[in-house]
Design a protein around this motif. Sequence first.
Motif, mmCIF file in Angstrom:
data_model
loop_
_atom_site.group_PDB
_atom_site.id
_atom_site.type_symbol
_atom_site.label_atom_id
_atom_site.label_comp_id
_atom_site.label_asym_id
_atom_site.label_seq_id
_atom_site.Cartn_x
_atom_site.Cartn_y
_atom_site.Cartn_z
ATOM 1 N N LYS A 14 35.641 16.461 66.547
ATOM 2 C CA LYS A 14 35.075 17.162 65.384
ATOM 3 C C LYS A 14 34.326 18.409 65.836
ATOM 4 O O LYS A 14 34.474 19.488 65.248
ATOM 5 C CB LYS A 14 34.145 16.228 64.610
ATOM 6 N N ARG A 15 33.517 18.283 66.874
ATOM 7 C CA ARG A 15 32.766 19.437 67.396
ATOM 8 C C ARG A 15 33.715 20.523 67.900
ATOM 9 O O ARG A 15 33.480 21.705 67.685
ATOM 10 C CB ARG A 15 31.814 19.016 68.513
ATOM 11 N N LYS A 16 34.778 20.099 68.571
ATOM 12 C CA LYS A 16 35.753 21.072 69.067
ATOM 13 C C LYS A 16 36.455 21.764 67.904
ATOM 14 O O LYS A 16 36.739 22.961 67.973
ATOM 15 C CB LYS A 16 36.767 20.393 69.985
ATOM 16 N N ILE B 99 35.179 22.339 64.897
ATOM 17 C CA ILE B 99 34.208 23.271 64.304
ATOM 18 C C ILE B 99 34.112 24.552 65.134
ATOM 19 O O ILE B 99 34.037 25.653 64.589
ATOM 20 C CB ILE B 99 32.823 22.593 64.186
ATOM 21 N N ASN B 100 34.146 24.414 66.444
ATOM 22 C CA ASN B 100 33.985 25.555 67.351
ATOM 23 C C ASN B 100 35.312 26.211 67.744
ATOM 24 O O ASN B 100 35.327 27.075 68.621
ATOM 25 C CB ASN B 100 33.228 25.111 68.609
ATOM 26 N N HIS B 101 36.402 25.804 67.101
ATOM 27 C CA HIS B 101 37.736 26.362 67.370
ATOM 28 C C HIS B 101 38.097 26.292 68.854
ATOM 29 O O HIS B 101 38.602 27.254 69.430
ATOM 30 C CB HIS B 101 37.835 27.802 66.863
ATOM 31 N N LYS B 102 37.837 25.152 69.456
ATOM 32 C CA LYS B 102 38.130 24.915 70.872
ATOM 33 C C LYS B 102 39.370 24.031 70.990
ATOM 34 O O LYS B 102 39.887 23.506 70.012
ATOM 35 C CB LYS B 102 36.945 24.220 71.561
ATOM 36 N N ARG C 127 41.503 20.866 71.370
ATOM 37 C CA ARG C 127 41.246 19.601 70.678
ATOM 38 C C ARG C 127 41.838 18.420 71.424
ATOM 39 O O ARG C 127 42.743 18.563 72.241
ATOM 40 C CB ARG C 127 41.882 19.648 69.287
#
Length: 90
Positions: A24-26, A28-31, A33
């Motif tokens: 989820k954090r990735k 949000i940060n467009h990292k 996955r």
Amino acid sequence: MHAFIGAYLLLINIIGFLSMFIDKRKAINHKWRISEAHLLSIPILGGGFGSWVGMYTFRHKTSRIKFNLGIPLIIAIQLILIFLIFGRLY
């Protein structure tokens, strides 16, 4: 033996919970996955409850049918198998 199984289930469910958080954090940060195949392999390995709780805690993958229905289905199948296996042993 029961302690080992309990420790394994605790660990794999923590991994399932944390994998939903990390993905989820990735997102949000467009990292980069975590793959859906990896996210679904954790419940198959026994981490279904942790993955399911993480999914709804972080509101992640809840609109995907394969997660929304798949993880509870995996949990149900595993519970049935446990009941069938241990029901015959005791």
